[in-house]
Design a protein around this motif. Structure first.
Motif, mmCIF file in Angstrom:
data_model
loop_
_atom_site.group_PDB
_atom_site.id
_atom_site.type_symbol
_atom_site.label_atom_id
_atom_site.label_comp_id
_atom_site.label_asym_id
_atom_site.label_seq_id
_atom_site.Cartn_x
_atom_site.Cartn_y
_atom_site.Cartn_z
ATOM 1 N N LEU A 22 -1.454 8.061 -3.885
ATOM 2 C CA LEU A 22 -1.376 7.876 -5.729
ATOM 3 C C LEU A 22 -1.731 8.937 -6.250
ATOM 4 C CD1 LEU A 22 -1.066 6.075 -7.998
ATOM 5 C CD2 LEU A 22 -2.878 5.574 -7.811
ATOM 6 N N THR B 89 5.196 6.774 -2.155
ATOM 7 C CA THR B 89 4.241 7.759 -3.183
ATOM 8 C C THR B 89 4.460 6.777 -4.373
ATOM 9 O OG1 THR B 89 4.598 9.692 -2.088
ATOM 10 C CG2 THR B 89 4.645 9.773 -4.821
ATOM 11 N N ALA C 104 -4.243 2.320 -2.239
ATOM 12 C CA ALA C 104 -3.380 3.346 -1.834
ATOM 13 C C ALA C 104 -4.123 4.464 -0.774
ATOM 14 C CB ALA C 104 -2.590 4.811 -3.043
ATOM 15 N N LYS C 105 -3.622 5.160 0.262
ATOM 16 C CA LYS C 105 -4.498 5.899 1.032
ATOM 17 C C LYS C 105 -4.944 6.998 0.588
ATOM 18 C CE LYS C 105 -0.769 4.442 5.131
ATOM 19 N NZ LYS C 105 -0.278 4.232 6.253
ATOM 20 N N GLY D 55 -7.336 2.946 -4.027
ATOM 21 C CA GLY D 55 -6.055 2.701 -5.285
ATOM 22 C C GLY D 55 -6.929 3.061 -6.521
ATOM 23 N N GLU E 216 1.020 -1.216 0.000
ATOM 24 C CA GLU E 216 -0.435 -0.162 0.004
ATOM 25 C C GLU E 216 1.011 0.737 -0.075
ATOM 26 O OE1 GLU E 216 -3.930 1.274 1.734
ATOM 27 O OE2 GLU E 216 -2.234 0.859 3.921
ATOM 28 N N PHE E 217 0.456 2.340 -1.572
ATOM 29 C CA PHE E 217 0.861 3.887 -0.444
ATOM 30 C C PHE E 217 0.600 4.642 -0.102
ATOM 31 C CE2 PHE E 217 2.835 1.625 -5.196
ATOM 32 C CZ PHE E 217 4.132 1.694 -5.322
ATOM 33 N N ASP E 218 1.160 5.525 0.346
ATOM 34 C CA ASP E 218 0.564 6.698 0.622
ATOM 35 C C ASP E 218 -0.498 7.340 0.388
ATOM 36 O OD1 ASP E 218 1.851 6.057 3.793
ATOM 37 O OD2 ASP E 218 3.578 6.346 3.367
#
Length: 549
Positions: A73, A95, A283-284, A267, A69-71
């Protein structure tokens, strides 16, 4: 007695002039010192490692697919999207950035090539007592100074002449331009000045002489917009962002928030345009920075959402270099329909534009013949009758779609403020829309501030003020001489490499040296594009031109 008084007045005026010049020089030195300190401070505060080697596209795609998981996107690889990615990654946020075409293949590479505060907006701010537009100009002038400092190889101050054909306009325009200098403050590039008719024609000999009263010259910045966009994206990748072009968002991913029970964006489903492979990027927070296509992504989030962008087409034409001096632009402040036209030297050619016409959103906007002829007619109005302005002199033309923020009470796009908005949907999709090239960094900062707050992300403060972009650190105006001496390049080729890649020009020269061929790199690029055109057709050729230029 009278002589003594006159002498005293002369001494006072002369002393005041000397003091003013000294004070201005001290302000300029102070600005330079502060800029240098800003570079050092920006890099010293970073807690993000800087990569010496850039990862390949395959490695970037693998990072997109394999990261749990990205913070953040970011969707969109133009100036604003790349700016958001750089801001996010330097805040120590995990990122990702995806772009469905080539970086800067859209609006960000189809600008007037200016870094400016907006003389016209300041005029409107003063005439209409519009505080919002005044602050927009002030912000843009601050960002202009920052951009010139962090990418010196891609940008430089440019004098722009404003010809005056009526006596009453001279003090009017002079007051406005001086106000522009004052709003810039210590970040004023160079002080504006007034020229006599004779001096104006000496500097701009192709200018129309009839009824010319004089001219005013002021300074703004000029930059290579496509390469600047690339430099921002490359810098983000250096600091660890997973950045991939030709990666299209097919749909947004959603989940139910366990705390609120509401649906939120988590996401996007992406597709590799080259291979057709699809994969999910979690992504969050998802940031919509798709420029003219802003509303398309917003409708992926909610089909019933109302459009917030009103697209406007800005057309520019390229004509031979003999239409303008090598280092002097021209501004037509009042065209036949009230628009502003710039007339600027660019890469030994001349750029003229821009138009401001409502349009439909398309991936490949085509300049209309009416717009081209409008620009040519305005050019004719300002040039001497001895200079025949011909349609056949138009070497190229492009149309860029500006994502202007819609004002429901406005009847045309000319009166729409170029300011930006940051909005967050009920599902958490963050959208940045509007704005202009010059303020990409401050727009990104505001967007990330809103995203961090809305999604409760653990983040450092913004660190992009004074942060050098790819190729800027270590660049000097004489760097090209070392390329000539060390690699035996032709002078023109060395200057092109230094101005395009900055301190990274040595890496490019080393790559060329491996081939053992001595013919100019410019020729190699052209030869390669011709081969690609013959093999793959015009689409691949266009992409290659964007990459190699």
């Amino acid at each position: 007695m009278a002589f003594r008084k006159a002498l005293k007045r002369t001494a006072i005026v002369g002393g005041g002039a000397v003091a003013a010049v000294f004070g201005l020089s001290q302000l300029i030195e102070y600005r330079k010192t502060q800029a240098q300190l800003a570079h050092v401070a920006a890099e010293a505060e970073l807690k993000v490692p800087f990569a010496d080697e850039l990862p390949s596209r395959q490695a970037q795609l693998a990072a997109l697919q394999n990261t749990e998981e990205f913070d953040v996107l970011v969707v969109g690889g133009g100036a604003t999207g790349a700016g958001c990615a750089l801001d996010a990654v330097t805040r120590n946020l995990k990122t990702a950035l995806v772009e469905r075409s080539d970086f800067s293949s859209g609006t960000s590479s189809r600008s007037t090539k200016l870094i400016h505060g907006g003389v016209r907006y300041l005029q409107k701010a003063i005439m209409k007592l519009d505080y919002e537009q005044y602050m927009m100009v002030k912000e843009a002038l601050h960002e202009r100074a920052n951009l010139l400092e962090i990418a010196p190889h891609l940008s430089a101050p440019l004098p722009i002449m404003l010809p005056v054909y009526k006596w009453w306009q001279l003090p009017y325009y002079w007051a406005g331009i001086k106000m522009y200098d004052l709003v810039a403050g210590i970040q004023c590039l160079k002080s504006s000045y007034v020229l006599s008719k004779t001096k104006a024609l000496e500097l701009f000999p192709m200018l129309k002489k009839d009824k010319l009263v004089g001219a005013i010259v002021y300074y703004d910045g000029q930059h290579n917009d496509a390469r600047m966009n690339m430099a921002i994206g490359l810098t983000a990748a250096r600091y660890g962002a997973a950045v991939a072009n030709y990666t299209e968002v097919v749909r947004l991913l959603k989940t139910n928030d366990p705390l609120t029970g509401k649906e939120r964006v988590c996401g996007a489903r992406c597709r590799d345009v080259i291979t057709g492979q699809e994969f999910d990027v979690k992504a969050k927070c998802v940031i919509n920075a798709t420029g003219p296509f802003t509303d398309s992504l917003r409708k992926m989030d909610n089909e019933e959402t109302q459009n917030i962008c009103q697209p406007s087409a800005g057309v520019h034409i390229v004509i031979p270099g003999y239409y303008s001096p090598d280092n002097m632009g021209l501004l037509d402040p009042a065209t036949s329909d009230g628009r502003v036209i710039f007339f600027l030297p660019w890469e030994k050619m001349t750029i003229a534009g821009t138009t401001d016409t409502p349009t439909n959103v398309t991936a490949h906007p085509i300049p209309g013949e009416d717009d081209i002829n409008f620009i040519l007619n305005e050019v004719r109005n300002y040039l001497s009758p001895d200079v025949e302005v011909r349609r056949g002199d138009v070497l190229a033309a492009w149309s860029g779609i500006r994502p202007l923020v819609t004002d429901p009470s406005s009847k045309d796009t000319q009166s729409i403020c170029r300011n930006h908005i940051v909005s967050i949907s009920d599902t958490g999709l963050v959208t940045i829309a509007g704005g202009k090239w010059t303020t990409y960094r401050s727009m990104a900062e505001e967007t990330l501030d809103a995203a961090v707050k809305a999604h409760n992300l653990s983040s450092e403060p913004c660190k992009t003020v004074g942060l050098m972009l790819e190729g800027g650190k270590g660049w000097t105006p004489t760097l090209y001489i070392r390329l000539v001496q060390d690699y035996g390049l032709e002078n023109e080729v060395a200057q092109h490499l230094a101005a395009t890649y900055g301190s990274k020009a040595f890496d490019v020269a080393k790559m060329a040296q491996v081939t053992g061929q001595r013919w100019p790199i410019v020729g190699k690029r052209l030869y390669l594009v011709i081969i690609l055109y013959l093999i793959y057709g015009p689409l691949q050729c266009k992409c290659s031109l964007l990459y190699f230029i």
